[in-house]
Motif scaffolding. Structure first.
Motif, PDB file in Angstrom:
ATOM      1  N   ILE A  24       0.840  -1.210   0.000  1.00  0.00           N
ATOM      2  CA  ILE A  24       0.000   0.000   0.000  1.00  0.00           C
ATOM      3  C   ILE A  24       0.867   1.248   0.000  1.00  0.00           C
ATOM      4  O   ILE A  24       0.610   2.217  -0.742  1.00  0.00           O
ATOM      5  N   LEU A  25       1.899   1.243   0.831  1.00  0.00           N
ATOM      6  CA  LEU A  25       2.803   2.393   0.897  1.00  0.00           C
ATOM      7  C   LEU A  25       3.504   2.638  -0.443  1.00  0.00           C
ATOM      8  O   LEU A  25       3.634   3.792  -0.891  1.00  0.00           O
ATOM      9  N   LEU A  26       3.918   1.556  -1.118  1.00  0.00           N
ATOM     10  CA  LEU A  26       4.581   1.709  -2.415  1.00  0.00           C
ATOM     11  C   LEU A  26       3.640   2.285  -3.468  1.00  0.00           C
ATOM     12  O   LEU A  26       4.042   3.111  -4.305  1.00  0.00           O
ATOM     13  N   VAL A  28       1.058   4.265  -2.912  1.00  0.00           N
ATOM     14  CA  VAL A  28       0.872   5.687  -2.605  1.00  0.00           C
ATOM     15  C   VAL A  28       2.092   6.495  -3.041  1.00  0.00           C
ATOM     16  O   VAL A  28       1.974   7.566  -3.676  1.00  0.00           O
ATOM     17  N   LEU A  29       3.298   5.996  -2.738  1.00  0.00           N
ATOM     18  CA  LEU A  29       4.516   6.717  -3.127  1.00  0.00           C
ATOM     19  C   LEU A  29       4.699   6.717  -4.635  1.00  0.00           C
ATOM     20  O   LEU A  29       5.198   7.695  -5.217  1.00  0.00           O
ATOM     21  N   GLY A  30       4.285   5.591  -5.296  1.00  0.00           N
ATOM     22  CA  GLY A  30       4.495   5.477  -6.730  1.00  0.00           C
ATOM     23  C   GLY A  30       3.702   6.473  -7.546  1.00  0.00           C
ATOM     24  O   GLY A  30       4.063   6.773  -8.696  1.00  0.00           O
ATOM     25  N   THR A  31       2.617   6.973  -6.985  1.00  0.00           N
ATOM     26  CA  THR A  31       1.849   7.989  -7.709  1.00  0.00           C
ATOM     27  C   THR A  31       2.493   9.373  -7.613  1.00  0.00           C
ATOM     28  O   THR A  31       1.997  10.321  -8.235  1.00  0.00           O
ATOM     29  N   HIS A  32       3.586   9.475  -6.835  1.00  0.00           N
ATOM     30  CA  HIS A  32       4.272  10.754  -6.681  1.00  0.00           C
ATOM     31  C   HIS A  32       5.722  10.713  -7.142  1.00  0.00           C
ATOM     32  O   HIS A  32       6.278  11.756  -7.518  1.00  0.00           O
ATOM     33  N   LEU A  38      10.979  -3.587 -10.048  1.00  0.00           N
ATOM     34  CA  LEU A  38      11.108  -4.820  -9.252  1.00  0.00           C
ATOM     35  C   LEU A  38      10.628  -4.635  -7.821  1.00  0.00           C
ATOM     36  O   LEU A  38      10.244  -5.610  -7.149  1.00  0.00           O
ATOM     37  N   LEU A  39      10.626  -3.406  -7.327  1.00  0.00           N
ATOM     38  CA  LEU A  39      10.363  -3.167  -5.906  1.00  0.00           C
ATOM     39  C   LEU A  39       8.973  -3.651  -5.498  1.00  0.00           C
ATOM     40  O   LEU A  39       8.808  -4.285  -4.449  1.00  0.00           O
ATOM     41  N   VAL A  40       7.939  -3.357  -6.323  1.00  0.00           N
ATOM     42  CA  VAL A  40       6.587  -3.763  -5.933  1.00  0.00           C
ATOM     43  C   VAL A  40       6.418  -5.278  -5.990  1.00  0.00           C
ATOM     44  O   VAL A  40       5.516  -5.832  -5.339  1.00  0.00           O
ATOM     45  N   TRP A  41       7.245  -5.957  -6.781  1.00  0.00           N
ATOM     46  CA  TRP A  41       7.108  -7.407  -6.913  1.00  0.00           C
ATOM     47  C   TRP A  41       7.754  -8.177  -5.757  1.00  0.00           C
ATOM     48  O   TRP A  41       7.452  -9.346  -5.550  1.00  0.00           O
ATOM     49  N   LEU A  42       8.651  -7.512  -5.022  1.00  0.00           N
ATOM     50  CA  LEU A  42       9.265  -8.191  -3.873  1.00  0.00           C
ATOM     51  C   LEU A  42       8.208  -8.486  -2.800  1.00  0.00           C
ATOM     52  O   LEU A  42       8.118  -9.606  -2.279  1.00  0.00           O
ATOM     53  N   ALA A 222      -6.154   1.210 -13.906  1.00  0.00           N
ATOM     54  CA  ALA A 222      -6.078   2.450 -13.136  1.00  0.00           C
ATOM     55  C   ALA A 222      -4.644   2.912 -12.933  1.00  0.00           C
ATOM     56  O   ALA A 222      -4.365   4.117 -12.843  1.00  0.00           O
ATOM     57  N   LEU A 223      -3.688   1.961 -12.832  1.00  0.00           N
ATOM     58  CA  LEU A 223      -2.291   2.303 -12.541  1.00  0.00           C
ATOM     59  C   LEU A 223      -1.436   2.415 -13.797  1.00  0.00           C
ATOM     60  O   LEU A 223      -0.212   2.552 -13.701  1.00  0.00           O
ATOM     61  N   SER A 224      -2.061   2.334 -14.976  1.00  0.00           N
ATOM     62  CA  SER A 224      -1.281   2.377 -16.218  1.00  0.00           C
ATOM     63  C   SER A 224      -0.468   3.650 -16.399  1.00  0.00           C
ATOM     64  O   SER A 224       0.581   3.618 -17.061  1.00  0.00           O
ATOM     65  N   PRO A 225      -0.845   4.819 -15.840  1.00  0.00           N
ATOM     66  CA  PRO A 225       0.012   6.009 -16.001  1.00  0.00           C
ATOM     67  C   PRO A 225       1.371   5.893 -15.303  1.00  0.00           C
ATOM     68  O   PRO A 225       2.275   6.668 -15.592  1.00  0.00           O
ATOM     69  N   TRP A 226       1.475   4.932 -14.390  1.00  0.00           N
ATOM     70  CA  TRP A 226       2.739   4.767 -13.670  1.00  0.00           C
ATOM     71  C   TRP A 226       3.288   3.374 -14.000  1.00  0.00           C
ATOM     72  O   TRP A 226       2.907   2.371 -13.374  1.00  0.00           O
ATOM     73  N   PRO A 227       4.169   3.241 -14.945  1.00  0.00           N
ATOM     74  CA  PRO A 227       4.621   1.936 -15.436  1.00  0.00           C
ATOM     75  C   PRO A 227       5.350   1.099 -14.396  1.00  0.00           C
ATOM     76  O   PRO A 227       5.474  -0.111 -14.562  1.00  0.00           O
ATOM     77  N   TYR A 228       5.853   1.694 -13.347  1.00  0.00           N
ATOM     78  CA  TYR A 228       6.549   0.926 -12.309  1.00  0.00           C
ATOM     79  C   TYR A 228       5.564   0.352 -11.275  1.00  0.00           C
ATOM     80  O   TYR A 228       5.971  -0.329 -10.344  1.00  0.00           O
ATOM     81  N   LEU A 229       4.277   0.648 -11.456  1.00  0.00           N
ATOM     82  CA  LEU A 229       3.231   0.018 -10.638  1.00  0.00           C
ATOM     83  C   LEU A 229       2.499  -1.014 -11.477  1.00  0.00           C
ATOM     84  O   LEU A 229       2.480  -0.942 -12.702  1.00  0.00           O
ATOM     85  N   ASN A 230       1.856  -1.983 -10.803  1.00  0.00           N
ATOM     86  CA  ASN A 230       1.224  -3.083 -11.531  1.00  0.00           C
ATOM     87  C   ASN A 230       0.027  -3.587 -10.739  1.00  0.00           C
ATOM     88  O   ASN A 230       0.097  -3.768  -9.506  1.00  0.00           O
ATOM     89  N   GLY A 231      -1.112  -3.809 -11.427  1.00  0.00           N
ATOM     90  CA  GLY A 231      -2.321  -4.285 -10.763  1.00  0.00           C
ATOM     91  C   GLY A 231      -2.151  -5.646 -10.113  1.00  0.00           C
ATOM     92  O   GLY A 231      -2.625  -5.891  -8.995  1.00  0.00           O
TER      93      GLY A 231
END
Length: 753
Positions: A24-26, A28-32, A38-42, A222-231
């Motif tokens: 959840i924290l990642l 929130v931070l990823g939108t900024h 790789l970080l969200v996949w850990l 919804a998260l497609s604008p931020w490529p380092y995030l993933n549903g």
């Protein structure tokens, strides 16, 4: 259990919670701000890995079908973990903008994991059900299926609008729908399972996992604008968290002992199963209202689906109401019947007596010595005996009578006036016929109290039968007692005596007398027996035969017994300080059967001995054969007294539940021969046979013998000829005040010649 419970790791749940919170924290931070993909996949793959480990631990802790179930879920979650790792590799190694990639291999792994999870749920036993419960389960499945269909139609429309109809998009859609089906299956399983070995709370934690697939697709868009995030990465830590919480619920269920009442469980399950269709209806209505507000119209499939859903819910709730009504009738039936014998219970019986307006007869029955039978044969045989006796009563009383088990070993009969006499005759005659109980042939004797009610129906016939039963149980040799007014008067007198007894204890109206026990043939005093006397202020003496039974019934005998022991020990200490006390070898105190049931009696005796510095072997505790014949707590108390060092004497030997085996099992040091045998001395050889045999047995076993009730010099002389060395009775001395015993100690110690 202790060995396998160590396989569960306490860190499973905390780590799963931390990984979900980190995701959840990642997000929130990823939108900024940007960070490596790789970080969200850990945290995503880590959460699923914790769930796999917790499922494996749950399988080790469980057994039988539970072991297989959790192993299957562990394998299914393992495929999800591999799919997550595969998707991680695709995301990290592929350059993309907009929607992140998801390959055929990854989709296949997700689908296989979902199918394995569905298989595990479908093969989980749900327990037996009636036809109504099966129909309810079918309706539950239909309700959830229609709700899922409506939701699926909306999801499919959204998916086509968002992703088009390409082959890869359709494969993704199929995978997500398969995962949603898993959630539907879990919810249906929860509703249908009334006897599932998996605790409901664990199934409810598994249920949200089925929403992971469709939700990941929505988040992916919804998260497609931020490529380092993933549903997918966003939902996988919560898949792991809910799976870990489910395994933890199973772990707590297996390691904690929480007895459940059989009658309350179906009620709880029924209410829970009823709530789910209502929730499904509310969710569907809210969804359709939102669609209508957004588009201004509803599709035909949505309108038809809602109509079918409402019909199913109405049918489901009607069936649930019928099922609950049946359940309430069953509970009411069980509440009025004894669960062991199947007879009606006390509540039903007393209600039936009160509802009988005309003449009737109430019979209350208490089985004699049932506790001894239970101890000797075991609880299984005792239960079988109660069942067999209940069947006998039903057969003897007939169909028009009410037969009840009132509790323990007490039964009741409600009879019409006409056949009452014949039924009682058959009941008494049946007492000579053995009952079959778990391989044993048992003769059952019973105390019976009978009360009749006349035409006016004004008498409290149940209470009268209780009074008659009480008299039958307390009267020596009594089997059947019929109520009459004299029993009522006697009960009133006993109640008055009990109240007077309490007052007398507070006023100090009790006194101790001491009857010498002498050595034959010269009649020299060697011991005394302490006897209590109640002397009223007007000088009237109340016989112990009258107030001791009342003291036992009211429980006052315990307090009175403590006073006796303390008083006797204080008097013994006084005698020990005087000249000539060395001839007084022992002071005997009578202890009733009720006192022997008090586990605090040995401590009372030990405290009194210590308080007055009395050697334990100078105190003799006199008990009756009947008090310890059944063993149990009374015999345990006698053993504890013997361990203190006091002597144990069997009083009135030969008149109670006589058993030579009792001399071996009970720590006896002396036996007192009852007066009834002494009275037969000087008659025929047959009359002296028992007295002669008893002294021989006692000498062989190293026991002292005391002959009671010696009233003549001829009896004393004949006892000495037969081998008796100690006796007591009016021939030697009546019970005397302590001062008279003191005078005898300071004199020649002679009671009589």
């Amino acid at each position: 259990m202790a060995r396998t419970a160590q396989r569960w790791r306490a860190w499973f749940v905390p780590v799963a919670v931390v990984l979900a919170a980190a995701q959840i924290l990642l997000i929130v931070l990823g939108t900024h701000t940007a960070f490596p993909k790789l970080l969200v996949w850990l945290s995503a793959t880590g959460g699923v890995a914790v769930a796999v480990a917790s499922f494996r631990s749950g399988a080790v802790l469980a057994g039988g079908v539970l072991l297989v179930f959790w192993r299957r879920l562990a394998v299914a979650m393992g495929f999800v973990l591999v799919a997550g790792l595969s998707q991680t590799f695709e995301v990290v190694t592929t350059s993309y903008t907009g929607m992140p990639p998801i390959g055929a291999r990854t989709l296949l792994l997700y689908v296989v994991g979902t199918i394995l999870a569905i298989t595990a749920m479908l093969r989980l036993p749900a327990g037996g059900r009636s036809w109504r419960q099966l129909t309810t389960a079918v309706l539950d499945v239909a309700v959830v299926a229609v709700t899922a269909g409506i939701a699926g139609s909306q999801y499919t429309g959204w998916f086509v609008d968002r992703f088009g109809v390409s082959a890869s998009a359709w494969w993704l859609n199929i995978a997500m729908m398969a995962i949603a089906v898993a959630g539907v299956v879990v919810v249906v399983k929860i509703m249908a399972s009334r006897g599932s070995p998996v605790p409901p709370v664990a199934l409810w934690w598994l249920a949200p996992i089925g929403l992971a697939g469709p939700l990941s697709t929505v988040l992916m868009s919804a998260l497609s604008p931020w490529p380092y995030l993933n549903g997918s990465a966003a939902v996988l830590p919560f898949v792991g968290l809910f799976g870990t919480l489910a395994a933890h619920a199973q772990h707590r269920h297996l390691t904690r002992s929480r007895p459940r009442r059989a009658l309350t469980m179906p009620l709880v399950v029924s209410v829970r199963g009823t709530a789910v269709p209502l929730v499904a209806t509310v969710v569907t209505c809210v969804s359709l209202v939102s669609v209508f507000v957004r588009t201004g119209r509803l599709a035909m499939v949505e309108v038809a689906g809602m109509t079918v859903l409402l019909v199913l819910v109405v049918a489901r709730q009607a069936l649930a109401l019928a099922e609950n009504a049946t359940l309430l009738r069953t509970v009411g039936q069980l509440a009025m019947h004894d669960d062991l014998t199947g007879l009606v219970n006390r509540r039903h019986f007393t209600a039936a007596v009160a509802a009988t307006a005309g003449p009737c007869t109430v019979v209350l029955i208490d089985l004699k010595d049932f506790r001894a039978l239970n101890d000797g044969l075991g609880s299984d045989a005792a239960d079988a005996l109660l069942i067999a006796y209940g069947r006998r009563l039903t057969r003897l009383a007939g169909e028009e009578s009410v037969v009840a088990r009132l509790g323990g070993d007490e039964f009741g009969l409600l009879l019409a006036e006409a056949p009452a006499v014949s039924v009682l005759d058959r009941l008494l005659a049946a007492g000579t016929e053995p009952l079959h109980a778990a391989g044993h042939e048992v003769l059952v004797d019973a105390s019976i109290g009978v009360a009749d009610r006349a035409d006016d129906g004004s008498a409290d016939v149940y209470r009268q039968a209780e009074i008659a039963l009480r008299e039958a149980m307390t009267t020596a040799g009594g089997r059947l007692v019929r109520y009459d007014a004299s029993l009522e008067r006697q009960l009133t007198q006993q109640a008055t005596l009990a109240a007077d007894l309490r007052r007398a204890m507070a006023a100090g109206e009790f006194q101790m007398r001491y009857q010498p026990i002498v050595e034959l043939p010269h009649g020299r005093m060697v011991a005394v027996e302490a006897l209590i006397r109640w002397v009223r202020p007007d000088g009237q003496v109340v016989s112990p035969e009258h107030f001791i039974p009342v003291a036992e019934d009211t429980g006052l005998i315990v307090e009175l017994g403590e006073w006796i022991i303390d008083t006797v020990c204080a008097q013994t200490a006084d005698w020990r300080s005087r000249p000539g006390a060395e001839v007084l070898r022992s002071v005997a105190v009578n202890v009733s059967a009720r006192q022997l049931l008090d586990p605090g009696l040995p401590q009372v005796v030990a405290d009194a001995l210590a308080r007055y510095d009395i050697p334990a072997d100078q105190l003799t505790i006199e008990i009756t054969e009947t008090a310890v014949f059944g063993g149990g707590r009374a015999l345990a108390t006698v053993n504890a007294l013997a361990q203190l060092g006091v002597s144990i004497s069997l009083d009135d030997f030969g008149t109670g539940h006589s058993s030579l085996g009792l001399l071996r099992t009970c720590p006896v040091h002396a036996i007192k021969i009852d007066k009834s045998f002494v009275d037969g001395l000087g008659g025929t050889p047959q009359q002296e046979a028992i007295v002669t045999a008893l002294v021989g047995i006692a000498d062989t076993m190293g026991l002292r013998t005391v002959a009671e009730g010696v009233e003549t010099a001829d009896q004393a002389h004949r006892l000495f000829e037969l081998g008796y060395h100690h006796a007591q009775g009016f021939h030697f001395a009546r019970p005397l005040p302590a001062s008279a015993i003191t005078a005898m100690l300071q004199g020649d110690h002679q009671a009589a010649a």
